[in-house]
Structure formats: C-alpha cells, structure tokens
Motif scaffolding. Structure first.
Motif, PDB file in Angstrom:
ATOM      1  N   LYS A  44     109.577 -18.962  47.159  1.00 35.81           N
ATOM      2  CA  LYS A  44     110.241 -19.279  48.488  1.00 35.81           C
ATOM      3  C   LYS A  44     111.257 -20.258  48.285  1.00 35.81           C
ATOM      4  CE  LYS A  44     109.628 -20.128  53.467  1.00 35.81           C
ATOM      5  NZ  LYS A  44     108.680 -20.449  54.521  1.00 35.81           N
ATOM      6  N   ARG A  45     111.214 -21.154  47.618  1.00 40.27           N
ATOM      7  CA  ARG A  45     112.348 -22.001  47.427  1.00 40.27           C
ATOM      8  C   ARG A  45     113.422 -21.724  46.860  1.00 40.27           C
ATOM      9  NH1 ARG A  45     113.111 -27.875  48.885  1.00 40.27           N
ATOM     10  NH2 ARG A  45     115.072 -28.460  47.946  1.00 40.27           N
ATOM     11  N   VAL A  46     113.255 -21.061  45.583  1.00 46.86           N
ATOM     12  CA  VAL A  46     114.121 -20.232  44.830  1.00 46.86           C
ATOM     13  C   VAL A  46     114.730 -19.076  45.510  1.00 46.86           C
ATOM     14  CG1 VAL A  46     114.843 -19.290  42.530  1.00 46.86           C
ATOM     15  CG2 VAL A  46     113.179 -21.346  42.525  1.00 46.86           C
ATOM     16  N   GLY A  47     113.953 -18.132  46.202  1.00 45.01           N
ATOM     17  CA  GLY A  47     114.529 -17.094  46.795  1.00 45.01           C
ATOM     18  C   GLY A  47     114.292 -15.765  46.084  1.00 45.01           C
ATOM     19  N   THR A  48     113.073 -16.010  45.172  1.00 42.16           N
ATOM     20  CA  THR A  48     112.945 -14.750  44.375  1.00 42.16           C
ATOM     21  C   THR A  48     111.404 -14.297  44.901  1.00 42.16           C
ATOM     22  OG1 THR A  48     111.714 -16.356  42.704  1.00 42.16           O
ATOM     23  CG2 THR A  48     114.026 -15.338  42.027  1.00 42.16           C
ATOM     24  N   LYS A  49     111.135 -12.760  44.435  1.00 41.39           N
ATOM     25  CA  LYS A  49     110.023 -12.184  45.059  1.00 41.39           C
ATOM     26  C   LYS A  49     108.789 -12.790  44.538  1.00 41.39           C
ATOM     27  CE  LYS A  49     108.554  -7.603  45.735  1.00 41.39           C
ATOM     28  NZ  LYS A  49     108.591  -6.145  45.637  1.00 41.39           N
ATOM     29  N   HIS A  50     108.835 -13.169  43.223  1.00 40.75           N
ATOM     30  CA  HIS A  50     107.727 -13.654  42.519  1.00 40.75           C
ATOM     31  C   HIS A  50     107.953 -14.968  41.779  1.00 40.75           C
ATOM     32  CE1 HIS A  50     105.766  -9.645  42.750  1.00 40.75           C
ATOM     33  NE2 HIS A  50     106.917  -9.204  42.525  1.00 40.75           N
ATOM     34  N   ALA A  51     106.935 -15.843  41.725  1.00 42.86           N
ATOM     35  CA  ALA A  51     107.192 -17.094  40.856  1.00 42.86           C
ATOM     36  C   ALA A  51     105.807 -17.133  40.256  1.00 42.86           C
ATOM     37  CB  ALA A  51     107.233 -18.377  41.440  1.00 42.86           C
ATOM     38  N   VAL A  52     105.772 -17.160  38.860  1.00 44.48           N
ATOM     39  CA  VAL A  52     104.565 -17.222  37.978  1.00 44.48           C
ATOM     40  C   VAL A  52     104.462 -18.500  37.184  1.00 44.48           C
ATOM     41  CG1 VAL A  52     103.460 -16.046  36.194  1.00 44.48           C
ATOM     42  CG2 VAL A  52     104.745 -14.829  37.759  1.00 44.48           C
ATOM     43  N   SER A  53     103.323 -19.234  37.617  1.00 49.35           N
ATOM     44  CA  SER A  53     103.244 -20.650  37.101  1.00 49.35           C
ATOM     45  C   SER A  53     102.684 -20.434  35.562  1.00 49.35           C
ATOM     46  CB  SER A  53     102.100 -21.289  37.569  1.00 49.35           C
ATOM     47  OG  SER A  53     100.996 -20.792  37.891  1.00 49.35           O
ATOM     48  N   VAL A  54     102.987 -21.506  34.957  1.00 51.02           N
ATOM     49  CA  VAL A  54     102.856 -21.350  33.107  1.00 51.02           C
ATOM     50  C   VAL A  54     102.716 -22.665  32.771  1.00 51.02           C
ATOM     51  CG1 VAL A  54     104.041 -19.127  32.696  1.00 51.02           C
ATOM     52  CG2 VAL A  54     105.486 -21.038  32.876  1.00 51.02           C
ATOM     53  N   ALA A  55     102.357 -22.858  31.566  1.00 48.52           N
ATOM     54  CA  ALA A  55     102.025 -24.368  30.728  1.00 48.52           C
ATOM     55  C   ALA A  55     103.396 -25.089  30.661  1.00 48.52           C
ATOM     56  CB  ALA A  55     101.365 -24.401  29.777  1.00 48.52           C
ATOM     57  N   SER A  56     104.793 -24.442  30.561  1.00 50.26           N
ATOM     58  CA  SER A  56     105.887 -25.104  30.325  1.00 50.26           C
ATOM     59  C   SER A  56     106.778 -24.365  30.531  1.00 50.26           C
ATOM     60  CB  SER A  56     105.699 -25.957  28.925  1.00 50.26           C
ATOM     61  OG  SER A  56     105.700 -24.832  27.882  1.00 50.26           O
ATOM     62  N   CYS A  57     108.217 -24.716  30.535  1.00 50.43           N
ATOM     63  CA  CYS A  57     109.337 -24.024  30.529  1.00 50.43           C
ATOM     64  C   CYS A  57     109.313 -23.190  29.121  1.00 50.43           C
ATOM     65  CB  CYS A  57     110.596 -24.931  30.750  1.00 50.43           C
ATOM     66  SG  CYS A  57     112.023 -23.718  30.945  1.00 50.43           S
ATOM     67  N   THR A  58     109.080 -23.981  28.149  1.00 46.57           N
ATOM     68  CA  THR A  58     109.018 -23.040  26.930  1.00 46.57           C
ATOM     69  C   THR A  58     108.271 -21.751  26.908  1.00 46.57           C
ATOM     70  OG1 THR A  58     109.503 -25.352  25.876  1.00 46.57           O
ATOM     71  CG2 THR A  58     108.992 -23.408  24.226  1.00 46.57           C
ATOM     72  N   ALA A  59     107.068 -22.075  27.310  1.00 41.57           N
ATOM     73  CA  ALA A  59     105.949 -21.015  27.500  1.00 41.57           C
ATOM     74  C   ALA A  59     106.601 -19.963  28.492  1.00 41.57           C
ATOM     75  CB  ALA A  59     104.588 -21.663  28.029  1.00 41.57           C
ATOM     76  N   GLY A  60     107.257 -20.176  29.528  1.00 44.55           N
ATOM     77  CA  GLY A  60     107.809 -19.099  30.372  1.00 44.55           C
ATOM     78  C   GLY A  60     108.723 -18.397  29.767  1.00 44.55           C
ATOM     79  N   LEU A  61     109.658 -18.962  29.039  1.00 40.97           N
ATOM     80  CA  LEU A  61     110.852 -18.532  28.225  1.00 40.97           C
ATOM     81  C   LEU A  61     110.276 -17.301  27.215  1.00 40.97           C
ATOM     82  CD1 LEU A  61     113.302 -21.398  27.584  1.00 40.97           C
ATOM     83  CD2 LEU A  61     113.604 -19.325  29.185  1.00 40.97           C
ATOM     84  N   HIS A  62     109.216 -17.895  26.514  1.00 46.15           N
ATOM     85  CA  HIS A  62     108.501 -17.210  25.338  1.00 46.15           C
ATOM     86  C   HIS A  62     107.884 -16.004  25.917  1.00 46.15           C
ATOM     87  CE1 HIS A  62     105.357 -17.083  21.766  1.00 46.15           C
ATOM     88  NE2 HIS A  62     106.470 -16.223  21.484  1.00 46.15           N
ATOM     89  N   MET A  63     106.922 -16.296  27.054  1.00 44.63           N
ATOM     90  CA  MET A  63     106.690 -15.122  27.436  1.00 44.63           C
ATOM     91  C   MET A  63     107.454 -13.878  28.037  1.00 44.63           C
ATOM     92  SD  MET A  63     102.901 -15.286  29.437  1.00 44.63           S
ATOM     93  CE  MET A  63     103.525 -16.259  30.919  1.00 44.63           C
ATOM     94  N   VAL A  64     108.422 -14.324  28.467  1.00 45.76           N
ATOM     95  CA  VAL A  64     109.543 -13.138  28.999  1.00 45.76           C
ATOM     96  C   VAL A  64     109.901 -12.493  27.912  1.00 45.76           C
ATOM     97  CG1 VAL A  64     111.635 -12.675  30.155  1.00 45.76           C
ATOM     98  CG2 VAL A  64     109.902 -14.458  31.016  1.00 45.76           C
ATOM     99  N   LEU A  65     110.112 -13.063  26.762  1.00 47.57           N
ATOM    100  CA  LEU A  65     110.691 -12.432  25.573  1.00 47.57           C
ATOM    101  C   LEU A  65     109.682 -11.323  24.942  1.00 47.57           C
ATOM    102  CD1 LEU A  65     112.707 -14.866  23.886  1.00 47.57           C
ATOM    103  CD2 LEU A  65     113.819 -13.217  25.225  1.00 47.57           C
ATOM    104  N   PHE A  66     108.268 -11.919  24.849  1.00 46.73           N
ATOM    105  CA  PHE A  66     107.330 -11.263  24.425  1.00 46.73           C
ATOM    106  C   PHE A  66     107.075 -10.177  25.124  1.00 46.73           C
ATOM    107  CE2 PHE A  66     102.514 -11.076  24.417  1.00 46.73           C
ATOM    108  CZ  PHE A  66     102.128 -10.681  23.000  1.00 46.73           C
ATOM    109  N   VAL A  67     106.856 -10.165  26.685  1.00 45.56           N
ATOM    110  CA  VAL A  67     106.387  -9.258  27.503  1.00 45.56           C
ATOM    111  C   VAL A  67     107.676  -7.965  27.270  1.00 45.56           C
ATOM    112  CG1 VAL A  67     106.295  -8.478  29.964  1.00 45.56           C
ATOM    113  CG2 VAL A  67     105.105 -10.477  29.040  1.00 45.56           C
ATOM    114  N   LYS A  68     108.619  -8.291  27.165  1.00 46.57           N
ATOM    115  CA  LYS A  68     110.053  -7.331  27.052  1.00 46.57           C
ATOM    116  C   LYS A  68     110.022  -6.687  25.631  1.00 46.57           C
ATOM    117  CE  LYS A  68     112.036  -6.094  29.798  1.00 46.57           C
ATOM    118  NZ  LYS A  68     111.963  -5.047  30.765  1.00 46.57           N
ATOM    119  N   ASN A  69     109.098  -7.209  24.601  1.00 43.96           N
ATOM    120  CA  ASN A  69     109.106  -6.682  23.372  1.00 43.96           C
ATOM    121  C   ASN A  69     110.409  -6.905  22.669  1.00 43.96           C
ATOM    122  OD1 ASN A  69     106.383  -5.413  23.555  1.00 43.96           O
ATOM    123  ND2 ASN A  69     107.428  -3.860  24.666  1.00 43.96           N
ATOM    124  N   ILE A  70     110.940  -8.250  22.838  1.00 46.52           N
ATOM    125  CA  ILE A  70     112.111  -8.655  22.048  1.00 46.52           C
ATOM    126  C   ILE A  70     111.590  -9.241  20.599  1.00 46.52           C
ATOM    127  CG2 ILE A  70     113.811 -10.481  21.894  1.00 46.52           C
ATOM    128  CD1 ILE A  70     114.327  -8.097  23.991  1.00 46.52           C
TER     129      ILE A  70
END
Length: 382
Positions: A44-70
């Motif tokens: 709600k604060r950022v204005g996006t439909k979803h926010a997914v909590s993770v262990a760190s910002c690094t983990a979040g960046l890594h997971m997006v690339l991983f999920v997108k098969n980069i």
C-alpha cells in the motif's frame, strides 16, 4: 565534548519492542500473521499490487532473476557505481553483467551510456543512487527496444518518486532493504514489490524451498511436494513485527530526514570546493538517505584527511561506494575491466563522502556536521 553523531542509527521504540515480545510469546516465529500484515502495508505504501517479504534486498534481487530464468547467455545492465550485491546476484545466476557509467550530476546510471550498449539486454537494473530516482522514462524506452524487463534496486530509495510514481513501481519488480541504518528497519530483511501476479506467486513459493503448498495450505502437517527449486529466503515474524511498527512511524522519519537534508544543504551550499548532488529539475522527491558531497576531481582536498578530521570530531560518515564495481578485483580479473573505462564512477567513488541526515540526529545535528565538515576541509589542505 558533545556526543558523537553516527552515520545511521535504528530508531527503535517501545512499540517495536512490544511487537517482538508479542511474537515471541505467540510461539509462531515464522509463518505467522505479522509477515502478511507487513507485506500488505508495504504494498500500500509503495502503490503496488504485491509486496513479498524476503531475507534481504540481495535475496529479493536474486530471486527475481532466478524466477525469470535469467542465466547463462543473458546480459544484465547495471550502474558501475553501486553496492556489489547488485552485480553479485547477476553473477550468481551465471548471467553477464554489463556495467554502465554514471551521470556526474546524479550518480545514477547514465541513460545515454545505457543507450549506447550494443549487446542485446535481457534485464536492466537501475539503482536509485542514495535515494535519487533514476530517469525511468529513458530507461523504459531502452528496455522496450531491447525487449528487456526492469528490476529496480531500491535499497536506499524508499518513498522516492519519478513521474508521480514511487520507485519499486516502474518495472517488473523492485527490491528494498531494511538493513538497520536504512529509512526503516525490520532488524534485517527486504521486500520485493511487483504488479505481476504470477511473479508474486512464484516468489512466495521460491523463497520457501519451492514447496507446492505453504504451511497453511497443507491438509496434514508436514506433508507437501516440491515441484521446483527454491531457497530459504523467508523473513521471520519477529522481523515483520518490527517492520509493521516502523511503517507506522515512517512518515515522521521521512519528515525529519527531509528537514535535516534541507538544513545541511543550506549550510554547505556556499562551500565552493564541494559539489552536492541535489535532485535535478523535473525529478520527483528524493528519499533523503544521506547528503552526498563530492570533493574536487583534481585531488586538491585529501579525502583521507577529511575522514580523519570528521572522526576526531565525532561525526559519522560513509562512502558510496569505495570504487566502481567492475574495478573490484573479482570483476576486473574475470572481465578485464581497466581504470579509465568508467570515468564518472571512478571520480565520484574516489572523492565522495556521505554525511548523515537521519532522524537520529540531535536538534543541532546539521550545524555540528556542517561545522565539522568545513573544519575538516581546512585541515585537509594544511
């Protein structure tokens, strides 16, 4: 002597302490109610439909690339001056980082340099330098031309805006950091924001080993299947409970940051030897993570002496960042980068000092910091 002013200090109140105790007393330290509560409030604060909590910002960046098969065969553009984590997640996936020099006026990835990349890009990872939003209009145009998606590194840019939208809302996803000295903290942890339903669903599954059913979805405890690879990148409910309370106080934190930033800029604006990086005209609000000062390119002011003087005065500072990432030993040896290839990043990283503006400053904090900084400049030339 007055008490030292650290570069950053987490603002923890009785509300956060009680929230932690409540989670500890509940016996549900992970998979509880606080994590989804934090995610909903942050989205709600950022204005996006979803926010997914993770262990760190690094983990979040890594997971997006991983999920997108980069991975192998993919190329990812990112600024030459950033925290090494931005590049590491690309390397961990086996993709190739393409480093882009920065604009000397913003510290952000230079749109013109990005446009000149000849290799086909799979991903563009803009980093909003110290809370100043990138020119997302230009970056989106380049991404569309390459057929690339945008992954925003928002580690130090919470609440910054461009074109009326907060960062973390301009690409496929954005990743935020809650490290203790950031705009707010959850002790440690991060958040990924996105408007993509499928990505959000995959992130939630992949942060927890790739289970096909979350804890609350299992008909019998302990029974599940694993239909994909995943990590242990979850956030605990203890951390989420702190995050929930910090979000309630964030408006107050940001108001103080902005005022301290304004006062410190006013006190230093007439110091001819030093350049500041104010938001360029037309950009949205800066998140005021710190005040970045840049010493002369000719080296006429000795940064090491400035640092020593500030330390003696009890004034905390930081450096963002100690060098261009492609010139760090690992990347220079692997890819053959040499000095002179990223002139703006090399200059700013060698001559920058970041001064504190956070809500931990005492009432006379900006004045004390400015006085100590000016004295340090005098000493450095002696």
């Amino acid at each position: 002597m007055a008490d030292p002013i650290p570069f950053g200090k987490p603002q923890i109140s009785d509300a956060e302490k009680q929230a932690v105790l409540d989670v500890l007393d509940s016996g549900m330290l992970v998979h509880g109610k606080k994590t989804p509560e934090f995610e909903e409030a942050f989205a709600k604060r950022v204005g996006t439909k979803h926010a997914v909590s993770v262990a760190s910002c690094t983990a979040g960046l890594h997971m997006v690339l991983f999920v997108k098969n980069i991975g192998e065969g993919d190329t990812v553009a990112l600024p030459a001056m950033t925290h090494t984590a931005t590049a590491h997640v690309v390397e961990l996936q086996g993709a190739k980082p393409i480093f882009v020099d920065i604009s000397p006026n913003t510290g952000n990835m230079c749109p013109g340099a990005l446009d000149r990349i000849e290799e086909n890009l799979s991903v563009i990872m803009p980093v909003h330098y110290l809370g100043l939003p990138c020119n997302m209009r230009r970056i989106k145009q380049t991404a569309e031309r390459h057929g690339a998606f945008i992954l925003e590194d928002c580690a130090v840019s919470l609440d910054a805006e461009f074109d009326g939208k907060k960062v973390g809302n301009h690409g496929l996803a954005g990743a935020f950091s809650f490290y203790p000295v950031k705009h707010m903290t959850s002790i440690e942890g991060g958040m990924v924001t996105t408007n993509d339903d499928e990505l959000a669903d995959q992130l939630r599954k992949r942060r927890a080993f790739g289970y096909n059913k979350a804890l609350g979805e299992r008909s019998k405890p302990g029974l599940y299947d694993v239909n994909q690879l995943g990590f242990n990148y979850r956030m605990s409910d203890v951390e989420a409970a702190v995050g929930v309370e910090q979000l309630k106080r964030l408006d107050g934190f940001q108001k103080v940051r902005a005022e301290n930033y304004r006062r410190l800029v006013e006190l230093l604006k007439d110091v001819d030897e030093v350049s500041l990086l104010p938001p360029p005209e037309g950009y949205g609000p800066n998140s005021h993570y710190c005040l970045n000062t840049i010493l002369p390119k000719d080296g006429s002011i000795d940064r090491a002496k400035v640092m020593d003087s500030l330390k003696e005065s009890g004034i905390g500072f930081s450096v963002h960042y100690p060098g261009p990432v492609p010139l760090f030993e690992y990347y220079a040896e692997k890819y053959g980068y040499k000095q002179g290839q990223f002139p703006n990043a090399e200059w700013i990283s060698a001559q920058t000092l970041s001064l504190p503006v956070g809500p931990h400053l005492p009432e006379d904090g900006p004045e004390r910091i400015a006085e100590a900084f000016k004295q340090a400049l005098v000493v450095s030339k002696a």
